[in-house]
Design an enzyme around this catalytic site. Structure first.
Site, mmCIF file in Angstrom:
data_model
loop_
_atom_site.group_PDB
_atom_site.id
_atom_site.type_symbol
_atom_site.label_atom_id
_atom_site.label_comp_id
_atom_site.label_asym_id
_atom_site.label_seq_id
_atom_site.Cartn_x
_atom_site.Cartn_y
_atom_site.Cartn_z
ATOM 1 C CG ASP A 187 -0.272 -0.339 2.524
ATOM 2 O OD1 ASP A 187 0.973 -0.382 2.563
ATOM 3 O OD2 ASP A 187 -0.983 -0.540 3.523
ATOM 4 C CG ASP A 190 -9.180 -0.088 11.572
ATOM 5 O OD1 ASP A 190 -8.269 -0.865 11.200
ATOM 6 O OD2 ASP A 190 -9.470 0.958 10.956
ATOM 7 C CG HIS A 238 -6.182 -1.294 8.571
ATOM 8 N ND1 HIS A 238 -6.285 -0.090 9.225
ATOM 9 C CD2 HIS A 238 -4.859 -1.515 8.460
ATOM 10 C CE1 HIS A 238 -5.083 0.378 9.490
ATOM 11 N NE2 HIS A 238 -4.199 -0.476 9.049
ATOM 12 C CD GLU A 252 -8.693 2.216 7.602
ATOM 13 O OE1 GLU A 252 -8.774 1.227 8.365
ATOM 14 O OE2 GLU A 252 -8.056 3.252 7.889
#
Ligand code: GLP
Length: 261
Positions: free
Chosen positions: A67, A136, A138, A143
């Site tokens: 990413d 979270d 991810h 996300e």
């Protein structure tokens, strides 16, 4: 999915580095997918140490990025391209030609995403993709509520992720970009072997949801449940909310040596 509980992050780094070294001994031009963040650093350090000690020849290895931030100037020290070059490509003694990543500075971001997705396939696909996990849940920068079939594309970061990553930007959330390019979950699932490393108490909830919770776009890392060869390496703190911790320990202790990760 195999879950391996290790005493600490150094042990996790050593275990995964040995799996990468094993892969390179079998396939010297393997394409290694690498992640950023603090968690995978012990893996890169352990692999570079093996190269220096002559335990593995990594000279044919290829490295690809998971990413990238959108809009950071080329050469910004916290762009993921800079991080991967600094933490992986240079310590392994590889040329820049051995490295692939999406162009976070492109004017046409959707085109840059398609180009990268295609380039990964044309390179023969990722042999081993190392992943971290966000608090979270991810993976990459997918996300919560990312499509489980998503391809490489632009995403908007959650406030939580920007807060988590502000430590790389002098603690200043305003410097953390809002937008990123990330391999999609569908793209990540095409790698031949997925290895997720998580360490520390802050990751315990996300790990438990990813490993033992229902498959859900709300927890992108739960997509590893769909992969035929996924390995989750966790230290005791990150494993602390797993219901099946004892089972995972017993299984790994009884694992035949020849199986590897
Ligand atoms: C970023 C990266 C992820 C990484 C996550 C966790 O969001 N895009 O690939 O897994 O941070 O980072 P850390 O390992 O530092 O907790």
């Amino acid at each position: 999915m195999e879950v391996v509980i290790v005493p600490d992050s150094a042990a996790g780094g050593e275990l995964i580095a040995e799996a990468m070294a094993d892969l390179l001994r079998r396939k010297p031009d393997a394409l290694l997918g690498v992640a950023t963040g603090s968690t995978p650093l012990p893996v890169y350090q352990a692999l570079a140490a093996k190269v220096r000690a002559g335990q593995v020849d990594a000279s044919g290895a290829r490295v690809c990025q998971l990413d990238e931030y959108v809009g950071l100037p080329a050469g910004h020290p916290e762009s993921y391209r800079s991080v991967v070059l600094r933490e992986v490509v240079e310590p392994l003694g590889l040329d820049r030609e051995a490295f692939m990543g999406p162009d976070g500075t492109a004017e046409d971001v959707p085109a840059a995403c398609r180009t990268y997705d295609r380039a990964l396939a044309e390179a023969g696909g990722v042999d081993l993709q190392l992943l971290g996990i966000g608090t979270d849940g991810h993976i990459g920068f997918n996300e919560p509520c990312s499509s489980l079939a998503s391809r490489t594309r632009i995403k908007t970061l959650t406030e939580q992720t920007r807060v988590d990553n502000a430590r790389f930007f002098d603690g200043d959330i305003e410097q953390v970009p809002h937008h990123v390019i990330t391999q999609g979950i569908g793209t990540i699932l095409e790698a031949r072997h997925l290895v997720l490393l998580a360490t520390g108490e802050a990751k315990a909830d996300a790990v438990a949801l990813a490993v033992e919770g229902p498959l859900s776009a709300l927890v992108p890392a739960s997509a590893l449940q769909l992969h035929p060869h996924a390995t989750v390496v966790v230290d005791e703190a990150a494993a602390s909310r797993l219901k099946l911790g004892d089972y995972f320990r017993a299984t790994y202790a009884a694992k035949p040596q020849w199986q590897g990760l």
